[in-house]
Write an enzyme that holds these catalytic residues in place. Structure first.
Site, PDB file in Angstrom:
ATOM      1  N   ASN A  13     -20.028 -10.210  25.119  1.00  0.00           N
ATOM      2  CA  ASN A  13     -19.064 -11.140  24.530  1.00  0.00           C
ATOM      3  C   ASN A  13     -18.462 -10.499  23.264  1.00  0.00           C
ATOM      4  OD1 ASN A  13     -18.053 -13.203  22.791  1.00  0.00           O
ATOM      5  ND2 ASN A  13     -19.127 -14.747  24.006  1.00  0.00           N
ATOM      6  N   ALA A  14     -17.172 -10.167  23.341  1.00  0.00           N
ATOM      7  CA  ALA A  14     -16.516  -9.454  22.239  1.00  0.00           C
ATOM      8  C   ALA A  14     -16.464 -10.305  20.966  1.00  0.00           C
ATOM      9  CB  ALA A  14     -15.108  -9.048  22.653  1.00  0.00           C
ATOM     10  N   GLY A  15     -16.383 -11.632  21.134  1.00  0.00           N
ATOM     11  CA  GLY A  15     -16.347 -12.523  19.970  1.00  0.00           C
ATOM     12  C   GLY A  15     -17.645 -12.445  19.175  1.00  0.00           C
ATOM     13  N   ASP A  71     -28.446 -15.431  22.020  1.00  0.00           N
ATOM     14  CA  ASP A  71     -28.236 -16.444  23.047  1.00  0.00           C
ATOM     15  C   ASP A  71     -27.847 -17.715  22.322  1.00  0.00           C
ATOM     16  OD1 ASP A  71     -28.211 -16.729  25.968  1.00  0.00           O
ATOM     17  OD2 ASP A  71     -29.496 -18.445  25.538  1.00  0.00           O
ATOM     18  N   GLY A 156     -14.702 -19.272  22.929  1.00  0.00           N
ATOM     19  CA  GLY A 156     -15.530 -20.285  23.582  1.00  0.00           C
ATOM     20  C   GLY A 156     -15.109 -21.718  23.266  1.00  0.00           C
ATOM     21  N   TYR A 157     -16.064 -22.512  22.811  1.00  0.00           N
ATOM     22  CA  TYR A 157     -15.831 -23.937  22.567  1.00  0.00           C
ATOM     23  C   TYR A 157     -15.239 -24.216  21.180  1.00  0.00           C
ATOM     24  CZ  TYR A 157     -18.805 -24.651  26.703  1.00  0.00           C
ATOM     25  OH  TYR A 157     -19.323 -24.645  27.981  1.00  0.00           O
ATOM     26  N   HIS A 183     -23.609 -21.596  13.189  1.00  0.00           N
ATOM     27  CA  HIS A 183     -24.947 -21.405  13.748  1.00  0.00           C
ATOM     28  C   HIS A 183     -25.354 -19.928  13.700  1.00  0.00           C
ATOM     29  CE1 HIS A 183     -21.817 -20.804  16.633  1.00  0.00           C
ATOM     30  NE2 HIS A 183     -22.597 -20.572  17.669  1.00  0.00           N
ATOM     31  N   ARG A 184     -24.399 -19.056  14.043  1.00  0.00           N
ATOM     32  CA  ARG A 184     -24.670 -17.608  14.063  1.00  0.00           C
ATOM     33  C   ARG A 184     -24.863 -17.097  12.630  1.00  0.00           C
ATOM     34  NH1 ARG A 184     -21.027 -16.862  17.406  1.00  0.00           N
ATOM     35  NH2 ARG A 184     -22.522 -16.978  19.121  1.00  0.00           N
TER      36      ARG A 184
HETATM   37  O1  LIG Z   1     -24.805 -13.473  27.162  1.00  0.00           O
HETATM   38  P1  LIG Z   1     -23.795 -12.644  26.403  1.00  0.00           P
HETATM   39  O2  LIG Z   1     -23.435 -11.370  27.108  1.00  0.00           O
HETATM   40  O3  LIG Z   1     -24.186 -12.419  24.974  1.00  0.00           O
HETATM   41  O4  LIG Z   1     -22.403 -13.467  26.301  1.00  0.00           O
HETATM   42  P2  LIG Z   1     -22.176 -14.983  26.752  1.00  0.00           P
HETATM   43  O5  LIG Z   1     -20.776 -15.338  26.362  1.00  0.00           O
HETATM   44  O6  LIG Z   1     -22.583 -15.177  28.185  1.00  0.00           O
HETATM   45  O7  LIG Z   1     -23.160 -15.754  25.777  1.00  0.00           O
HETATM   46  P3  LIG Z   1     -24.305 -16.819  26.093  1.00  0.00           P
HETATM   47  O8  LIG Z   1     -24.939 -16.559  27.384  1.00  0.00           O
HETATM   48  O9  LIG Z   1     -25.153 -16.858  24.859  1.00  0.00           O
HETATM   49  O10 LIG Z   1     -23.509 -18.186  26.198  1.00  0.00           O
HETATM   50  C1  LIG Z   1     -22.961 -18.738  25.035  1.00  0.00           C
HETATM   51  C2  LIG Z   1     -21.954 -19.811  25.398  1.00  0.00           C
HETATM   52  O11 LIG Z   1     -21.744 -20.637  24.246  1.00  0.00           O
HETATM   53  C3  LIG Z   1     -20.452 -20.442  23.712  1.00  0.00           C
HETATM   54  N1  LIG Z   1     -20.558 -20.162  22.284  1.00  0.00           N
HETATM   55  C4  LIG Z   1     -21.569 -19.529  21.640  1.00  0.00           C
HETATM   56  N2  LIG Z   1     -21.279 -19.338  20.350  1.00  0.00           N
HETATM   57  C5  LIG Z   1     -20.054 -19.870  20.154  1.00  0.00           C
HETATM   58  C6  LIG Z   1     -19.212 -19.964  19.052  1.00  0.00           C
HETATM   59  O12 LIG Z   1     -19.519 -19.430  17.881  1.00  0.00           O
HETATM   60  N3  LIG Z   1     -18.034 -20.579  19.214  1.00  0.00           N
HETATM   61  C7  LIG Z   1     -17.684 -21.095  20.400  1.00  0.00           C
HETATM   62  N4  LIG Z   1     -18.408 -21.021  21.505  1.00  0.00           N
HETATM   63  C8  LIG Z   1     -19.601 -20.418  21.403  1.00  0.00           C
HETATM   64  C9  LIG Z   1     -19.884 -19.207  24.415  1.00  0.00           C
HETATM   65  O13 LIG Z   1     -18.501 -19.279  24.548  1.00  0.00           O
HETATM   66  C10 LIG Z   1     -20.598 -19.242  25.750  1.00  0.00           C
HETATM   67  O14 LIG Z   1     -19.938 -20.106  26.637  1.00  0.00           O
HETATM   68 MG   LIG Z   2     -24.562 -14.947  28.695  1.00  0.00          MG
END
Ligand SMILES: O=P(O)(O)OP(=O)(O)OP(=O)(O)OC[C@H]1O[C@@H](n2cnc3c(O)ncnc32)[C@H](O)[C@@H]1O
Ligand SMILES: [Mg+2]
Length: 197
Positions: A13-15, A71, A156-157, A183-184
């Site tokens: 996830n680049a973000g 995660d 994401g959200y 949270h991060r």
């Molecule tokens: O598992 P990796 O490869 O790290 O990448 P991922 O995007 O699949 O990451 P996760 O499995 O941890 O799923 C996290 C979900 O929660 C969302 N999410 C997590 N942190 C967020 C944030 O800071 N802002 C918005 N959405 C977030 C994200 O968009 C994903 O849909």
């Molecule tokens: Mg994931």
């Protein structure tokens, strides 16, 4: 002090990479696990911490480097904590826009007072693939789910997450602001403490 000049980030996830690198600063270089493999591990755990450890071990094994995994997800009160660990897969792998649309539909008739939610982040750091003592740090960010998307920042959200303390959505925050509140950010501040950074 535990010094890791280079860590592999167990994420595609680049973000996340952008946010985590900004929070860590120049003393630690994060390399994406994508440099080593495009195959994403199956997230078979039942908790954020299990999935974080699983991803970190996988990245350490692939790279031979110490690895950090994130995660994370969104837990919505009115949905009993869903989508939670399934946040990325909420709309069956169709991506962020579909996830957000599904969330809005699920909360269609839910009034503001019952739209509470929290972003959850679990960071796991392993020194090597079989590390018996991973470092685990967690962070929660409380907010509320909007009725429509707002803002272009983040990922994401973020466009659906109302940040009470700033009176805007998380996607309307400047990146530096999100990186001090999220949270991060909370989980990373704990990790930096643990590492003596
Ligand atoms: O598992 P990796 O490869 O790290 O990448 P991922 O995007 O699949 O990451 P996760 O499995 O941890 O799923 C996290 C979900 O929660 C969302 N999410 C997590 N942190 C967020 C944030 O800071 N802002 C918005 N959405 C977030 C994200 O968009 C994903 O849909
Ligand atoms: Mg994931």
């Amino acid at each position: 002090m535990m010094l890791f000049p280079e860590l592999v980030l167990a994420s595609h996830n680049a973000g996340k990479l952008k946010e985590l690198q900004a929070m860590l600063g120049a003393s630690v270089r994060l390399r994406s696990v994508g440099e080593f493999s495009q195959v994403e591990p199956e997230e078979t755990g039942l908790s954020f911490v299990e999935n974080a450890i699983l991803k970190a071990r996988n990245a350490a094994r692939l790279s031979g480097l110490p690895a950090l995994a994130d995660d994370s997800g969104l837990a919505v009160d009115a949905l009993g904590g869903a989508p939670g660990i399934y946040s990325a897969r909420y709309a069956d792998g169709q991506g962020d826009a579909a996830n957000n649309a599904k969330l809005l539909a699920a909360l269609k008739d839910v009034p503001d007072a019952k739209r509470g939610a929290q972003f959850v982040c679990c960071l796991a750091l392993v020194r090597h693939a079989d590390d018996p003592l991973p470092i685990i740090c967690e962070g929660l960010w409380h907010g509320r789910i909007l009725h429509e998307a707002r803002g272009e920042q983040g990922f994401g959200y973020d466009p659906l997450f109302w940040v009470e303390e700033r009176q805007c959505s998380s996607a309307e925050l400047a990146p530096a602001d999100k990186n001090s509140l999220s949270h991060r950010a909370i989980a990373m501040a704990l990790l930096k403490q643990r590492l003596g950074l």
